[in-house]
Design a protein around this motif. Structure first.
Motif, PDB file in Angstrom:
ATOM      1  N   SER A 166      -6.438  -5.364   3.941  1.00  0.00           N
ATOM      2  CA  SER A 166      -7.235  -6.047   5.533  1.00  0.00           C
ATOM      3  C   SER A 166      -6.063  -7.237   5.833  1.00  0.00           C
ATOM      4  CB  SER A 166      -8.603  -6.585   5.739  1.00  0.00           C
ATOM      5  OG  SER A 166      -8.767  -7.442   4.652  1.00  0.00           O
ATOM      6  N   GLN A 181     -19.221 -12.166  11.586  1.00  0.00           N
ATOM      7  CA  GLN A 181     -18.641 -11.298  10.392  1.00  0.00           C
ATOM      8  C   GLN A 181     -19.620 -10.759   9.640  1.00  0.00           C
ATOM      9  OE1 GLN A 181     -15.289 -11.274   8.815  1.00  0.00           O
ATOM     10  NE2 GLN A 181     -15.064 -11.902  10.865  1.00  0.00           N
ATOM     11  N   PRO A 211      -6.161 -10.747   7.299  1.00  0.00           N
ATOM     12  CA  PRO A 211      -7.121 -11.845   7.797  1.00  0.00           C
ATOM     13  C   PRO A 211      -6.814 -12.116   9.345  1.00  0.00           C
ATOM     14  CG  PRO A 211      -6.304 -12.286   5.626  1.00  0.00           C
ATOM     15  CD  PRO A 211      -5.496 -11.279   6.206  1.00  0.00           C
ATOM     16  N   TYR A 228     -12.377 -10.785   9.111  1.00  0.00           N
ATOM     17  CA  TYR A 228     -12.016  -9.371   9.066  1.00  0.00           C
ATOM     18  C   TYR A 228     -12.309  -9.024  10.454  1.00  0.00           C
ATOM     19  CZ  TYR A 228     -11.897  -9.295   4.223  1.00  0.00           C
ATOM     20  OH  TYR A 228     -11.711  -9.309   2.688  1.00  0.00           O
ATOM     21  N   ASP A 231     -11.830  -2.543   6.982  1.00  0.00           N
ATOM     22  CA  ASP A 231     -10.854  -3.457   6.174  1.00  0.00           C
ATOM     23  C   ASP A 231     -11.391  -4.110   5.202  1.00  0.00           C
ATOM     24  OD1 ASP A 231      -9.211  -2.831   8.131  1.00  0.00           O
ATOM     25  OD2 ASP A 231      -9.732  -4.463   9.618  1.00  0.00           O
ATOM     26  N   ILE A 232     -12.848  -4.133   4.994  1.00  0.00           N
ATOM     27  CA  ILE A 232     -13.453  -4.953   3.846  1.00  0.00           C
ATOM     28  C   ILE A 232     -13.635  -4.418   2.688  1.00  0.00           C
ATOM     29  CG2 ILE A 232     -15.624  -6.185   3.229  1.00  0.00           C
ATOM     30  CD1 ILE A 232     -16.437  -6.510   6.423  1.00  0.00           C
TER      31      ILE A 232
END
Length: 1029
Positions: free
Chosen positions: A2, A1003, A4, A23, A28-29
């Motif tokens: 990912s 998040q 940031p 994210y 993407d995590i």
């Protein structure tokens, strides 16, 4: 990977600066439970830093709650899974542990049992390897020595001392005190024995810390304590001690000197204590520091346990390996330790060599009656079977045993092996021919060189004639080793062929008088030089040909070795497939024959997957060889790929075992974090709004206690029939819910367990006399005496055998009663009660604030329920732990009740005389017959009493937790009626808190979705049980 997303630029210094990665999407995590916990701690740290600047958060208790909550979040950890590794001595457990760790950390031995203490290996994020070595208490070691001394003194002084049943204790004592001899003990006390090795005595009851930068250094240091083949300081080689005719040693200790040393040690006790304190203040032992403990003995019998921490990937997700001493080996005490420590394990690795895995006695025992007992008594362990030494494969035997003659893969490998063998034989024959050809040139070349040397020695006396090789007076025929020659064309000279070799041999001069008759008289020097050059070239060509053939032979041998390894790996793989099928079938059969296991591991719907046994067939040594960790062992013998050893799969399995529990814990951590951040955000939102007069009425009616001016007020609840305030109303309801649920549990125990426990106790009491008579009559006198000294716990544990009818009788009821569903009704009842109170609060509120009451009330209830679930699960776990603990107290209770009988029998034996053995047995039998009914009745009463005490304790604990949660609900709702402090700094602080909460709440849903994706992927992976063909 990912990218940031950048955080917004702060509007002023009071705004929030996130220090965690942001994210844009769940995909993407890189989600792991560890990453979720780490990011959660960073989030809570951020929210804590901004809330600390808020001057007024409502009632003082709210500040304390927020502070305590943040501390709990920051110190939270993910749960570990303890994996016990058990198996017979020599099964390769320690080597297996090293292969899982990917380093040679735990000592191993190819000769005998090496691991003598319980060794736990866990993860830490440091390149160093650390360990804590815990030594047994001095009292325990004294007791073992005293038992040994007593037994020696019981022996006839005129006869050779024999310890058929106490030889293990003697072996341990002799290991620590190698200069001690058995006859010495007759005239020694325990203090005398301890004084022979003061360094060992100082270790008793202490803990030593070891820290090393690498595995080699660590193995050297820790092996000193737990390796049964390592001495504290290896003594110099000495001549054997001669024995006298009576069998007494001529090297008996000088007891006077021993007692003098003992007196000196006692006189300097104060100094010794000071030194001990200094040693504890410097726990890390380097090699020089160990010299203080140097001696001739070993330390392993004194070690109670070792905890090792290392940076191993297989343990990075919370797996803890517990390497237990061998079960069912010669050391009964060590085997008993392994059985006792099984209760600490969440999962069990059963280890047996693959050659004996299917028929191994230990494996059969653990996969049949023992596993059923463990499941019934302790609500089940997860079990994995590991067959070791798969690199020990004989293809010819396995092909015959597994009937692989018609296997196409096996036939193909055999065909290639046969081709390789034929090629090798052909190349070996060709090599021999080439070697003979090379060797045939050497005598001819040497003979020509000798002739040329002889002629040149006379060159100054002989003028060159017309046949000489002269060009302008310079010789062209000088030969020196391998110097190239510029000769005339060979057609102008007579050639000396290899056919002339026999002529050379036949015409070789036998004396100085025959020196001229060499066979070269007809050749000029130039012709000899040309012939020599040709033979040298031909010899060089033969040498090159031989070298080429040898290279081909080496390559063919390497190919043959690779094909042979392929065959070894293939037949080993086929054997592993067969072993897995057999072990899985045996395990399923054992489970199916066990009563009351339909609900094992989650109910009948999961019975098939729960009864599937994971099996791995591993080659630890080949894996370590392939990793270059056993340089002295040479190359791998069976597998060319680490995956074939199944160690990488086993490493992943260790990670997989911990994943479900840690995923669940990480998800709950984020859920609680989200609830807390939401509470903080709503408090700030209320503080920023205009206070409505209707909130004052809420405070008058729903505030339980006014702690506004008392920061230390605990908010005690009035337990009268008329509950006061919000938390008072909740507590009044919660207490009754818990009380009713506890009453139901106690009723179920009384209805089912009490009757079964009483009937099982009667069964055990009825079986006790016959059991004791059968067991004791089959013991040798020495074995029976050793068993009495240890109060029944020796090779055959009399106490455990007596308790078996009781424990087996209540096992099914244990499993049915403690399934983890006892508090299932608490959660929905608490939810209904909390919602009812909020509805009442809404109904009593002014119309203008009812919407706010409902909004914040439901939010408070949601936060409450998240914590209630944890409290209920904690109660269920506590009750399960109490049940297992009570199960483990049954055998010690029986032993304590029979202690008088054991001592009476020993006292009878000390009287000696004719028939002493029979009198001992009769004395113990008489005691058992007289007391067993009352003893088992007391045991039944003890079980029920301890269980009732555990339930009452859990009631108090759960009630206290729910009261705290009720108080937290009121604190959350008090946001509606508490004012706030104004000012620029507080406005900035509230703005920063709002920003932090917004970022975190934006998040956390992404992390929740990433968690769900990981759970789905994990479920798909878990559908296939590891170890399938």
């Amino acid at each position: 990977m990912s990218t940031p997303r950048g955080t917004p630029a702060p509007v002023d210094s009071g705004m929030f600066h996130p220090d965690f990665e942001i994210y844009d999407a769940a995909e993407d995590i890189p989600y792991t439970p560890e990453a979720a916990l780490r990011i959660g701690k960073q989030m809570i740290g951020g929210i804590g830093s901004v809330t600390a600047k808020l001057m007024n958060t409502g009632p003082p208790k709210r500040r304390r709650i927020w502070r305590n909550t943040i501390e709990q979040f920051l110190h939270a950890t993910l749960p570990n899974i303890v994996i016990a590794i058990i198996g017979a001595t020599g099964a390769g457990k320690s080597t297996l542990v090293n292969s899982i760790l990917g380093a040679q950390i735990v000592p191993t031995s190819g000769l005998s049992a090496c691991t003598s203490a319980v060794t736990k290996v866990m993860y830490h994020d440091s390149p160093n390897i650390e360990a804590e070595v815990k030594f047994i208490p001095e009292e325990q070691w004294r007791h073992e020595i005293q038992d040994l001394i007593d037994e020696v003194r019981d022996k006839d002084p005129g006869r050779r001392i024999s310890l058929p049943d106490n030889h293990i204790t003697w072996a341990k004592v002799r290991a620590v005190y190698p200069n001690l001899h058995l006859p010495d003990l007759r005239n020694m006390e325990v203090d005398d024995v301890l004084a022979t090795f003061p360094g060992a005595h100082k270790l008793l009851g202490t803990t030593r810390t070891i820290r090393a930068p690498n595995a080699d250094e660590f193995a050297w240091q820790v092996g000193r304590y737990i390796d049964s083949k390592r001495r504290a300081k290896r003594p110099p080689t000495a001549s054997p001690v001669k024995k006298s005719a009576k069998g007494a040693s001529s090297g008996v200790l000088d007891l006077q000197k021993v007692r003098q040393r003992l007196q000196q040690r006692r006189s300097s006790q104060a100094a010794g204590k000071s030194a001990a304190v200094k040693a504890e203040s410097e726990p890390t032992l380097s090699r020089p520091a160990i010299e203080e403990e140097d001696g001739d003995g070993m330390f392993y019998p004194l070690v109670d346990g070792v905890e090792i921490r290392c940076n191993a990937r297989a343990l990075s997700t919370g797996a803890v390996l517990m390497d237990l001493p061998g079960l069912m080996d010669a050391d009964a005490a060590r085997s008993a330790v392994a059985r006792r420590r099984l209760g600490e394990a969440d999962h069990i690795f059963i280890v047996a060599p693959i050659k004996r895995a299917v028929d191994d006695h230990l494996a059969k025992t653990l996969l049949s009656n023992q596993v059923k007992k463990q499941i019934k008594r302790y609500s089940g362990h997860g079990i994995t079977f590991i067959a070791t030494h798969t690199d020990d494969a004989s293809p010819s035997d396995l092909i015959e045993a597994l009937r692989l003659h018609d296997d196409p893969v096996c036939q193909d490998i055999e065909s290639r092996l046969m081709d390789a063998r034929v090629n090798i034989e052909e190349l070996k024959a060709e090599e021999e021919v080439c070697r003979d050809e090379r060797d045939s040139y050497e005598p001819i070349i040497q003979a020509i060189k000798n002739e040329l040397a002889a002629r040149r020695s006379n060159m100054n006396e002989v003028k060159p004639d017309n046949d000489s090789c002269v060009d302008g007076g310079n010789s062209q025929g000088r030969i020196d080793g391998n110097v190239e020659l510029d000769m005339e064309p060979a057609t102008k000279k007579r050639k000396l062929s290899r056919d002339d070799e026999d002529y050379f041999e036949s015409s070789r001069p036998e004396s100085a008088d025959d020196a001229d008759d060499t066979g070269f008289n007809g050749l000029s020097e130039c012709e000899l030089e040309a012939t020599l050059s040709e033979h040298v070239d031909e010899h060089s060509a033969a040498v090159q040909t031989l070298s080429d053939v040898e290279t081909q032979l080496r390559e063919e041998l390497e190919r043959s070795s690779a094909v042979q390894m392929e065959m070894n790996a293939y037949v080993s793989h086929k054997r592993s497939e067969w072993a897995k099928r057999e072990l899985k079938a045996d395990f399923k059969l054992g489970i199916a024959q066990s009563e009351g296991l339909q609900d094992y591991e989650g109910g009948a719907g999961q019975a098939e997957s729960a009864n599937e046994l994971p099996v791995f067939c591993c080659s630890s040594r080949d894996y370590l060889r392939l990793q270059g960790l056993l340089p002295g062992d040479g190359p791998a013998t069976c597998f060319s790929d680490p995956a074939g050893t199944e160690i990488p799969a086993l490493q992943e399995w260790c990670i997989h075992l911990t994943l479900p529990t840690r995923l669940k814990a990480a998800a709950r951590y984020h859920a609680r974090l989200n609830a807390f951040v939401t509470t903080v955000a709503e408090h700030v939102a209320i503080a920023n709004s205009t206070v409505n007069p209707g909130y004052g009425a809420l405070k008058l009616y729903w505030q339980t206690t006014n702690d506004e001016d008392d920061p230390d007020a605990d908010g005690e609840i009035d337990e009268s029939e008329e509950p006061q305030g919000l938390s008072g109303n909740l507590v009044w309801r919660f207490d009754r819910i818990v009380s009713a649920e506890i009453g139901n549990i106690q009723g179920a125990i009384e209805k089912t367990l009490a009757n079964v426990c009483k009937s099982s106790a009667d069964t055990a009491a009825a079986a006790a006399p016959n059991f004791v008579e059968e067991v004791t009559s089959g013991m040798w006198w020495n074995t029976f005496r050793a068993t009495l000294r240890r109060h029944g716990s020796w090779r055959t544990d009399i106490n455990e055998g007596l308790a078996d009818p009781l424990t087996d009788g209540i096992a099914d009821v244990w499993a049915d009663t403690f399934r983890g569903e006892l508090f299932a009704d608490v959660y929905p009842k608490i939810e209904a009660a909390a919602k009812q109170v909020i509805l009442e609060m809404e109904a009593r509120a002014d119309l203008v604030v009812r919407a706010d009451v409902r909004k914040y009330g439901w939010r408070a209830v949601g936060n409450l329920l998240a914590s209630v679930r944890d409290a209920v699960e904690g109660a269920e776990k506590a009750l399960g732990d109490a049940q297992r603990q009570i199960s483990r107290t049954i055998v010690p209770f029986i032993q304590k009740g029979l202690t008088e009988g054991y001592e009476n029998a020993l006292a009878e034996g000390r009287l000696g005389g004719k028939g002493v053995s029979a009198r001992e047995r009769a004395k113990f039998q008489e005691f058992v017959n007289a007391t067993c009914a009352a003893l088992f009745n007391k045991c039944s009463t003890m079980i029920l009493r301890d269980l009732d005490n555990a339930v009452n304790f859990i009631q108090l604990d759960l009630t206290g937790r729910l009261r705290d949660l009720a108080s937290n609900v009121e604190v959350e709702m008090s946001t509606l009626w508490y004012g706030v402090t104004e000012g620029k700094s507080q406005i900035r602080a509230r703005a920063a808190t709002t920003t932090a909460a917004d970022v975190i709440m934006q998040q956390l849903p992404l992390w929740e979705e990433a968690h769900k994706q990981t759970v789905r992927a994990q479920a798909e992976t878990a559908e296939s049980v590891p170890g399938e063909g």
